[in-house]
Design a protein around this motif. Structure first.
Motif, mmCIF file in Angstrom:
data_model
loop_
_atom_site.group_PDB
_atom_site.id
_atom_site.type_symbol
_atom_site.label_atom_id
_atom_site.label_comp_id
_atom_site.label_asym_id
_atom_site.label_seq_id
_atom_site.Cartn_x
_atom_site.Cartn_y
_atom_site.Cartn_z
ATOM 1 N N LEU A 851 26.689 63.528 -1.024
ATOM 2 C CA LEU A 851 27.478 61.965 -0.361
ATOM 3 C C LEU A 851 26.242 60.957 -0.477
ATOM 4 O O LEU A 851 25.146 61.212 -0.333
ATOM 5 N N LEU A 852 26.879 59.674 -0.626
ATOM 6 C CA LEU A 852 25.817 58.571 -0.421
ATOM 7 C C LEU A 852 25.032 58.572 0.891
ATOM 8 O O LEU A 852 23.669 58.391 0.792
ATOM 9 N N SER A 853 25.475 58.785 1.996
ATOM 10 C CA SER A 853 24.614 58.959 3.287
ATOM 11 C C SER A 853 23.997 60.089 3.148
ATOM 12 O O SER A 853 22.778 59.703 3.494
ATOM 13 N N GLU A 854 24.206 61.190 2.638
ATOM 14 C CA GLU A 854 23.248 62.185 2.454
ATOM 15 C C GLU A 854 22.082 61.909 1.676
ATOM 16 O O GLU A 854 20.850 62.087 2.073
ATOM 17 N N PHE A 855 22.448 61.394 0.665
ATOM 18 C CA PHE A 855 21.297 61.135 -0.242
ATOM 19 C C PHE A 855 20.142 60.142 0.221
ATOM 20 O O PHE A 855 19.152 60.279 -0.152
ATOM 21 N N LEU A 856 20.761 58.868 0.794
ATOM 22 C CA LEU A 856 19.948 58.040 1.227
ATOM 23 C C LEU A 856 18.952 58.418 2.429
ATOM 24 O O LEU A 856 17.908 58.054 2.660
ATOM 25 N N THR A 857 19.810 59.315 3.257
ATOM 26 C CA THR A 857 18.880 59.948 4.173
ATOM 27 C C THR A 857 17.869 60.819 3.953
ATOM 28 O O THR A 857 16.821 60.903 4.503
ATOM 29 N N HIS A 858 18.135 61.552 3.049
ATOM 30 C CA HIS A 858 17.348 62.985 2.729
ATOM 31 C C HIS A 858 16.660 62.813 1.583
ATOM 32 O O HIS A 858 15.673 63.524 1.365
ATOM 33 N N LYS A 872 30.070 44.713 15.266
ATOM 34 C CA LYS A 872 30.749 45.770 15.791
ATOM 35 C C LYS A 872 31.410 46.708 14.528
ATOM 36 O O LYS A 872 31.835 45.982 13.688
ATOM 37 N N MET A 873 31.333 48.217 14.675
ATOM 38 C CA MET A 873 31.928 48.882 13.412
ATOM 39 C C MET A 873 32.575 49.845 14.261
ATOM 40 O O MET A 873 32.481 50.493 15.125
ATOM 41 N N VAL A 874 33.817 50.196 13.611
ATOM 42 C CA VAL A 874 34.735 51.431 13.807
ATOM 43 C C VAL A 874 34.659 52.298 12.482
ATOM 44 O O VAL A 874 34.808 51.889 11.683
ATOM 45 N N LEU A 875 34.088 53.667 12.612
ATOM 46 C CA LEU A 875 33.768 54.377 11.587
ATOM 47 C C LEU A 875 34.958 55.798 11.950
ATOM 48 O O LEU A 875 35.088 56.408 12.907
ATOM 49 N N HIS A 876 35.599 55.866 10.820
ATOM 50 C CA HIS A 876 36.744 57.015 10.579
ATOM 51 C C HIS A 876 36.204 57.917 9.646
ATOM 52 O O HIS A 876 36.124 57.563 8.095
ATOM 53 N N GLY A 877 36.103 59.088 9.887
ATOM 54 C CA GLY A 877 35.718 60.091 8.866
ATOM 55 C C GLY A 877 36.681 60.941 8.029
ATOM 56 O O GLY A 877 37.685 61.258 8.556
ATOM 57 N N HIS A 878 36.547 60.963 6.703
ATOM 58 C CA HIS A 878 37.402 61.818 5.858
ATOM 59 C C HIS A 878 37.203 63.293 6.360
ATOM 60 O O HIS A 878 36.218 63.874 6.712
ATOM 61 N N CYS A 879 38.353 64.079 6.310
ATOM 62 C CA CYS A 879 38.344 65.349 6.747
ATOM 63 C C CYS A 879 37.410 66.284 6.079
ATOM 64 O O CYS A 879 36.750 67.100 6.878
ATOM 65 N N HIS A 880 37.368 66.189 4.886
ATOM 66 C CA HIS A 880 36.275 67.000 4.142
ATOM 67 C C HIS A 880 34.914 66.530 4.591
ATOM 68 O O HIS A 880 34.047 67.613 4.604
ATOM 69 N N GLN A 888 26.675 63.054 10.874
ATOM 70 C CA GLN A 888 25.584 62.769 11.476
ATOM 71 C C GLN A 888 24.751 61.685 10.284
ATOM 72 O O GLN A 888 24.326 60.833 10.880
ATOM 73 N N ASP A 889 24.812 62.069 8.998
ATOM 74 C CA ASP A 889 23.980 61.129 8.415
ATOM 75 C C ASP A 889 24.764 59.650 8.100
ATOM 76 O O ASP A 889 24.072 58.552 7.968
ATOM 77 N N GLU A 890 25.870 59.816 8.149
ATOM 78 C CA GLU A 890 26.727 58.531 7.836
ATOM 79 C C GLU A 890 26.451 57.723 9.170
ATOM 80 O O GLU A 890 26.325 56.256 9.093
#
Length: 976
Positions: A851-858, A872-880, A888-890
């Motif tokens: 995922l984009l967040s994984e790639f940029l983090t690692h 301020k941000m509100v984050l909703h995670g996709h089920c998968h 965590q990375d996102e």
């Protein structure tokens, strides 16, 4: 109508009940119940199969099922059953481990409708509740007043108060507040003969007045007084005086020193005496500040030896487990990072202390920590912050998942998982019982409530062959002798049911067994209440009767599209569900979305797993993969994949659903909407040639409604419009990047490519600015995600084969594949390797997918996100995303922007690809969205950034609120 005679309490013998059919009598009873019950009456194959087992080794197909709306329905149900001579069984969360929640009877399930808190008085510290209320609902309400219902078994998120009363449940904090029996003030009960009583503590004056009043009530109380007077000395002598004596009826509560408490005498009677309509529960003070200290020892026996020393410091919880359980957790990849927080050792004690102020809690924990450091060289000590304490408790709560279906190990089963001894005897008892296990060649991890001498095990019994079953029966006889020699109880929490009912004479002797039978006969002279379990006037079931497996059991062999981790393939995998019911929680996590919306067993992961197992057995469900009721249960599965990680035994219902649908439609034509939604990538590819023309029907009112009707789309939904130009068309000229930069593939998923190309454009910009050469396939390509939702498995496999061939050079070169849509990433992480478990290219692609967040983090260590100055941000995670990759990375990337990020525990958004668009699923979709996500979006300030990577999730927000959510890529590209 004359009552058929096939029931009459099933010929008054458990053995006859085991073999009973009674089709005509069942039909007559069903008709009678439908006349008198306003709630739900279900006698269909699937409903009976759903309730044929609990969390135990046992299976008995019920006569039928009633979901009562209220007390009047319960009264009517019992009256109809009495008229027809049919037994009755009250059931709570269905997580019982001794077989007391399955029987050939009419099952009353209170959990769907009768789950109210009728009264909560914080001053007098009590609550009146209906039997179907989930424990955590009561505890949450009580905690608003710094109160709690003290017993809290590991199933607290789904067990019901009625079930806890039936089993006399305990849990971690029974050390602080006692068992369920110690927390019940009074009960409103219904007898099989129709009598209704309110029972509780009774003074001698009240007792004599009740007896003098005569009638059925006077008769019962006179009989109870007779039992007390006749057996009081034996009760005092033979009832073990230990914290966890759960076996047998609570006749000790009838003694004068205990206030002749009839309600508490009925607690733990496992539905064999009365049906509970309402309970008045005692609430106790809840320490608001808690501290955890964990001790590590060389082995669990030494840990158990130190329990008395720890108890001197008055912990509110004292749990233990062994190193083998930790080994199994690591092998199963359960809470791996949390396990690393444990101190060194092979036996562990989790010591929790509580107080009303943080300072007092710290002082208590510090005093104990210093004392524990003096326990000797074999003891290591570690104290935890609140955050780390939650993680360590997760290790303990994962115990059941750690002990079943361990790769490379024989399956472990309940059967001797619940004994209890005096805490000072625990170490010696465990040494003796483990010597017996060694003699029999059995293995097991151990965990449990060490502070009260109660230990759980999952032993490698052979329950599939005659010699293995005989060996199991012999073992529990000798195990019973050992626990009784140490002054213990056969059951310390899970009850007697069928697993231990036949052993009770060993513990109590013939005189008290006679007292138990007299107690049962007073309440239930017709033996209509859960016959054959715990105590029975004829005979209790043997521990080896009614086994779910039994002699000759073999998992059904099925030729499948997917690979399954269990040696027996799909058939054995469906046995994986052990009935613990974690999928029935309603207040946190993602599993199981459809149960959260419907409160229906058949729409829980457990219910579906049991149905699939029963389908393969072919005894109750006879038409296999063609069965319409099984398909109906699976229709509301959103394929969220949460059960793959949240289920303690990793049931993978998304895969099982796809497998079922593949077989269900094999050789048959699918409904039209399956082709429209399943092959959306092809329609999108065609639409890209003339998107204006493709969007026109949706802009024309009459045509729009017709198209929705043909496609099976809910009229309330708006179909998303195709973009004017796809990302591939718009950005083709920008493919590539700085010469010499590391190349990667940006995956042009169907949803962002054809509907939201600006998201892919933002990702392209971010990755290029991070110094990478961005490539993407020029031709149309798709992972085939929607195909799995409809069972198009041959086509899904073909899609993946095409990807492996077309992008072979990029895969073989080790090029990273960066995904924006979590559901597409999950195909490469999950389905790809499931289809091709030995294909080296497929295995490489799975490892190279980010995922984009994984790639940029690692993979981009020099990358720094833009600064957003405390927005301020509100984050909703996709089920998968949550299930397979974690958030965590996102979350870390967004927090690194200096924004104030709030991540919702919102579960599934309810859209789930095509699911939320389908007409017959719209209400469930909306109910899921309205649980947490949509209210949170509506309450967010206009300037708050709403972030969600899932196309479906953003659609749910767009279609139900005036707000629009953005993808992480858009945040990082500064487009919000």
């Amino acid at each position: 109508m004359a009552a058929p005679t096939a029931f009459p309490i099933l010929q008054q013998t458990p053995r006859a009940a085991h073999a009973h059919e009674g089709f005509s009598a069942s039909r007559a009873l069903e008709a009678k119940l439908r006349q008198v019950v306003r709630g739900e009456v279900r006698f269909d194959q699937a409903s009976r199969a759903l309730y044929a087992t609990d969390a135990s080794n046992y299976r008995q197909v019920p006569i039928g099922l009633v979901l009562p709306l209220d007390e009047a329905d319960v009264v009517a149900t019992v009256a109809a059953c009495r008229e027809m001579g049919a037994p009755v069984l009250s059931r709570g969360g269905g997580t019982s481990l001794a077989g007391q929640c399955c029987n050939v009877a009419v099952i009353l399930d209170f959990s769907k409708y009768m789950h109210a808190i009728l009264e909560l008085d914080p001053e007098k510290k009590f609550a009146r509740v209906q039997p179907g209320i989930v424990l955590d609902r009561l505890r949450d309400a009580a905690e608003e007043h710094d109160l709690t219902f003290a017993p809290d078994p590991a199933t607290h998120s789904r067990c019901t108060l009625g079930g806890m009363i039936g089993n006399n449940s305990c849990g971690v904090h029974a050390l602080m507040g006692g068992k369920t029996v110690d927390n019940i003030d009074s009960l409103d009960v219904l007898l099989y003969d129709g009598t209704r009583l309110t029972v509780g503590p009774t003074s001698e004056t009240e007792l004599q007045a009740i007896i003098a009043g005569g009638g059925r009530r006077g008769e019962i109380y006179a009989g109870l007084a007779r039992i007390r007077d006749t057996y009081s000395d034996l009760i005092r002598q033979r009832f073990p005086k230990i914290p966890r004596r759960v076996s047998g009826y609570n006749l000790d509560e009838l003694l004068p020193e205990n206030g002749f408490n009839v309600a508490r005498a009925l607690v733990g009677s496992e539905g064999t005496c009365v049906t509970v309509l309402e309970s008045r529960c005692e609430l106790k003070h809840s320490p608001q500040h808690r501290r955890l200290v964990v001790l590590g020892f060389a082995d669990p026996f030494i840990a158990a030896d130190h329990v008395p020393a720890v108890l001197k410091y008055k912990p509110i919880g004292l749990e233990g487990f062994d190193g083998l359980m930790v080994d199994y957790m690591l092998r199963k990849h359960l809470a791996v990072n949390d396990v690393l927080l444990l101190p060194e050792g092979r036996g562990f004690l989790l010591c929790e202390f509580g107080a009303d102020s943080a300072e007092d809690a710290d002082t208590i924990a510090e005093v104990f920590t210093q004392a524990a450091l003096a326990f000797g060289k074999t003891c290591t000590v570690r104290r935890y912050s609140d955050a780390d304490a939650r993680r360590v408790w997760k290790v303990r709560e994962s115990a059941l998942g750690a002990t079943v279906f361990v790769p490379g190990e024989k399956h472990g089963w309940e059967g001797w998982e619940d004994s209890a001894v005096p805490p000072e005897e625990l170490g010696n008892y465990l040494r003796d019982i483990y010597q017996l296990l060694e003699n029999y060649g059995y293995t097991t991890p151990m965990y449990g409530h060490f502070g009260q001498g109660c230990v759980h095990m999952r032993i490698t019994f052979d329950l599939e062959t005659a010699p293995g079953i005989a060996k199991y029966r012999e073992f529990i006889e000798q195990a019973a002798d050992i626990v009784l020699a140490h002054g213990g109880s056969l059951s310390g929490e899970h009850g007697d049911g069928q697993a231990r009912g036949a052993l009770l004479p060993k513990m109590y002797g013939p005189e008290l067994m006679k007292a138990f039978q007299e107690f049962k006969a007073l309440w239930d002279p017709e033996n209509g209440m859960n016959p054959g379990k715990m105590i029975d006037p004829v005979a209790v079931y043997e521990p080896v009767d009614n086994l779910r497996l039994g002699v000759g059991y073999q998992a059904k062999k099925v030729e499948t599209w997917f690979q399954y981790p269990d040696p027996g393939g799909f058939g054995e995998s469906t046995l994986r569900c052990v009935g613990v019911g974690a999928c029935r929680k309603q207040d946190h996590g993602t599993m199981c979305p459809s149960y959260m919306a419907t409160r229906e067993e058949k729409h829980s992961t457990r219910g579906r797993a049991h149905l699939l197992w029963e389908m393969l057995q072919g005894q109750v469900i006879s038409d296999g993969f063609r069965n319409a009721e099984v398909k109906e249960a699976l229709d509301l599965c959103l394929s969220c994949k949460a059960c793959k990680t949240e289920c303690p035994v990793n049931v993978d219902m998304a895969t099982w659903k796809a497998e079922f649908l593949g077989h269900h439609y094999k050789g048959r034509v699918h409904p039209l909407q399956h082709y429209l939604f399943g092959f959306m990538d092809r329609w999108a590819q065609l639409a890209a040639a003339a998107p204006g023309l493709a969007n026109l029907p949706m802009r024309t009112p009459g045509v729009r409604n017709l198209v929705k009707a043909i496609a099976g789309v809910a009229p309330q939904r708006t179909l998303p419009e195709f973009a004017r130009r796809s990302f591939q068309a718009e950005y083709r000229k920008y493919a590539g990047g700085t010469a010499g930069a590391a190349p990667l593939v940006l995956w042009p998923d169907t949803w962002n490519n054809y509907f939201h190309p600006q998201v892919l454009g933002a990702a392209h910009e971010v990755l290029a600015s991070a110094g990478f050469q961005v490539q993407f396939p020029a031709q149309h390509i798709c992972c085939g995600r929607p195909l799995y939702d409809f069972g198009f498995l041959d086509q899904a496999r073909n899609y993946l084969e095409k990807i492996l061939e077309q992008l072979g050079p990029q895969i073989d070169s080790g090029m990273p594949f960066v995904m924006l849509e979590p559901s597409c990433a999950s195909v490469f992480r999950d389905e790809l390797t499931n289809f091709f478990p030995t294909n080296e290219r497929a295995l490489r692609l799975a490892k190279q997918t980010f995922l984009l967040s994984e790639f940029l983090t690692h993979q981009a260590p020099g990358y720094r996100p833009p600064q957003l100055n405390d927005r301020k941000m509100v984050l909703h995670g996709h089920c998968h995303h949550k299930a397979l990759m974690g958030m965590q990375d996102e979350l870390g990337l967004l927090q690194a922007t200096s924004a104030q990020v709030s991540m919702l525990d919102s579960g599934c958004c309810g859209m789930a690809g095509p699911f939320g668009f389908e007409k017959d699923k719209f209400e469930v979709s909306q109910a899921l969205g309205e649980r947490v996500l949509l209210p949170a979006v509506r309450s967010a300030a206009p300037e708050t950034i709403l972030v969600s990577d899932g196309f479906s999730c953003r659609e749910q927000i767009r279609q139900n609120t005036p707000r629009h959510a953005v993808h992480l890529a858009e945040v990082l590209a500064g487009r919000c």
